[in-house]
Scaffold this motif. Structure first.
Motif, short mmCIF file in Angstrom:
data_model
loop_
_atom_site.label_atom_id
_atom_site.label_comp_id
_atom_site.label_asym_id
_atom_site.label_seq_id
_atom_site.Cartn_x
_atom_site.Cartn_y
_atom_site.Cartn_z
N LEU A 1 1.02 -1.13 0.15
CA LEU A 1 0.02 0.00 0.02
C LEU A 1 0.58 1.32 -0.01
N PRO A 2 1.87 1.34 0.92
CA PRO A 2 2.74 2.55 0.66
C PRO A 2 3.18 2.92 -0.24
N ASP A 3 3.48 1.80 -1.52
CA ASP A 3 3.83 2.36 -2.89
C ASP A 3 2.93 3.11 -3.69
N ILE A 4 1.61 3.23 -3.32
CA ILE A 4 0.73 4.18 -4.12
C ILE A 4 1.29 5.59 -4.09
N HIS B 1 -5.83 5.65 -15.11
CA HIS B 1 -6.35 6.87 -15.71
C HIS B 1 -7.79 7.19 -15.01
N LEU B 2 -8.50 6.30 -15.02
CA LEU B 2 -9.94 6.46 -14.58
C LEU B 2 -9.94 7.04 -12.84
N PHE B 3 -9.20 6.41 -12.28
CA PHE B 3 -9.33 6.82 -10.62
C PHE B 3 -8.44 7.90 -10.57
N GLY B 4 -7.35 8.33 -11.41
CA GLY B 4 -6.51 9.46 -11.31
C GLY B 4 -7.65 10.76 -11.68
N LEU B 5 -8.53 10.44 -12.71
CA LEU B 5 -9.29 11.51 -13.31
C LEU B 5 -10.34 11.69 -12.04
N LEU B 6 -10.87 10.82 -11.47
CA LEU B 6 -11.84 10.86 -10.53
C LEU B 6 -11.20 11.60 -9.31
N GLY B 7 -10.02 11.44 -8.93
CA GLY B 7 -9.43 12.16 -8.17
C GLY B 7 -9.13 13.50 -8.09
N GLY B 8 -8.79 13.92 -9.64
CA GLY B 8 -8.44 15.25 -9.82
C GLY B 8 -9.93 16.03 -9.72
N VAL B 9 -11.10 15.43 -10.08
CA VAL B 9 -12.40 16.18 -9.90
C VAL B 9 -12.67 16.23 -8.42
N VAL C 1 -2.05 19.75 -2.70
CA VAL C 1 -3.10 19.06 -1.71
C VAL C 1 -4.09 18.42 -2.95
N ALA C 2 -4.06 18.90 -4.06
CA ALA C 2 -5.13 18.01 -5.14
C ALA C 2 -4.11 17.03 -5.53
N SER C 3 -2.82 17.30 -5.81
CA SER C 3 -1.95 16.10 -6.09
C SER C 3 -2.02 14.91 -5.33
N LEU C 4 -1.97 15.26 -3.90
CA LEU C 4 -1.97 14.44 -2.92
C LEU C 4 -3.29 13.50 -2.97
N ILE C 5 -4.37 14.05 -3.27
CA ILE C 5 -5.78 13.61 -3.41
C ILE C 5 -5.69 12.53 -4.65
N VAL C 6 -5.32 12.98 -5.79
CA VAL C 6 -5.08 12.08 -6.99
C VAL C 6 -4.20 11.00 -6.65
N ILE C 7 -3.08 11.10 -5.91
CA ILE C 7 -2.26 9.95 -5.57
C ILE C 7 -3.14 8.98 -4.87
N VAL C 8 -3.50 9.35 -3.79
CA VAL C 8 -4.60 8.37 -2.88
C VAL C 8 -5.64 7.72 -3.61
N VAL C 9 -6.51 8.63 -4.29
CA VAL C 9 -7.75 8.07 -4.86
C VAL C 9 -7.24 7.17 -6.13
N GLY C 10 -6.36 7.47 -6.80
CA GLY C 10 -5.89 6.87 -8.08
C GLY C 10 -5.35 5.82 -7.65
N GLY D 1 -5.16 13.15 -13.34
CA GLY D 1 -5.70 13.78 -12.25
C GLY D 1 -5.66 15.47 -12.54
N PHE D 2 -4.66 15.58 -13.21
CA PHE D 2 -4.37 17.15 -13.41
C PHE D 2 -5.72 17.57 -14.35
N PHE D 3 -5.80 16.65 -15.38
CA PHE D 3 -6.87 16.87 -16.18
C PHE D 3 -8.20 17.04 -15.48
N GLY D 4 -8.41 16.00 -14.75
CA GLY D 4 -9.85 16.42 -13.97
C GLY D 4 -9.69 17.61 -13.01
N TYR D 5 -8.68 18.10 -12.44
CA TYR D 5 -8.70 19.00 -11.62
C TYR D 5 -8.78 20.35 -12.36
N LEU D 6 -8.23 20.46 -13.39
CA LEU D 6 -8.56 21.81 -14.04
C LEU D 6 -9.97 21.86 -14.64
N VAL D 7 -10.47 20.67 -15.19
CA VAL D 7 -11.82 20.69 -15.74
C VAL D 7 -12.82 21.06 -14.37
#
Length: 204
Positions: free
Chosen positions: A61-64, A178-186, A101-110, A131-137
């Motif tokens: 798990l730490p490797d996420i 890709h999917l969960f990174g996107l969701l993490g960004g949103v 903070v957004a990057s951390l959320i993306v990393i954890v969710v993704g 994640g960046f894509f989802g965050y910006l949109v």
């Protein structure tokens, strides 16, 4: 002490310039680090690949937190470098603290999404890129400010075809990342959105 319009404009430009420089240095440094890691990985015959996400392995798990910065070869890294730089910079220039903070959320969710649903060792900055894509949109949707809406529209226009990457297909490509990174960004954009109470006057 009063400020002239010229002084206010000058201070605003200086502030934006500082933000842009900070964003460029941060994203550029992370990109350089990924190249250094891949060079080391190449010289050690893929030793760093073990820090990818091993699905449903509790000990892994730490490797996420490391997987998004590792790549399966220079070809993989080269394909990710430009979108990482472009989308990362645009996301960071809107505010480095929120970007982190957004990057951390993306990393954890993704990462957790991949850990639960994937069937293979997964690594690569695509989790962050989506994640960046989802965050910006997401900022364009939740913030509803003209500049954020314009950025969201431009990002979709240039990188919208990325969304095809969330569709299962090539077994060598992690659609889960890709999917969960996107969701993490949103989710990050929603979590970090401005509070309406701070921006609009209330009425009795």
């Amino acid at each position: 002490m009063s400020y002239t319009p010229e002084r206010r404009r000058s201070e605003s430009l200086a502030k934006h310039g500082t933000r842009a420089l900070s964003a460029a240095v941060l994203v550029g440094t992370v990109t350089a680090l990924m190249w250094v890691l891949e060079a080391f990985d190449y010289t050690t015959d893929g030793w760093l690949d073990r820090f990818g996400i091993q699905p449903r392995d509790v000990n892994d798990l730490p490797d996420i937190f490391t997987a998004p910065f590792m790549h399966a070869g220079f070809g993989h890294l080269m394909a990710n470098t430009v979108p990482f730089l472009v989308l990362g910079f645009i996301a960071a220039v809107r505010g480095v603290a929120k970007f982190l903070v957004a990057s951390l959320i993306v990393i954890v969710v993704g990462g957790l999404g991949v850990w639960f649903t994937s069937s293979a060792n997964t690594l690569g900055s695509s989790i962050l890129i989506f994640g960046f894509f989802g965050y910006l949109v997401g900022r364009g949707i939740f913030e509803r400010r003209l500049v954020d809406i314009a950025i969201a529209v431009a990002v979709v226009a240039v990188y919208g075809t990325m969304l095809l990457g969330v569709i299962p297909g090539d077994p060598g490509i992690s659609w889960q990342g890709h999917l969960f990174g996107l969701l993490g960004g949103v989710l990050g954009a929603w979590f970090l959105r401005r509070s309406p109470s701070r921006d609009a006057p209330s009425s009795a």
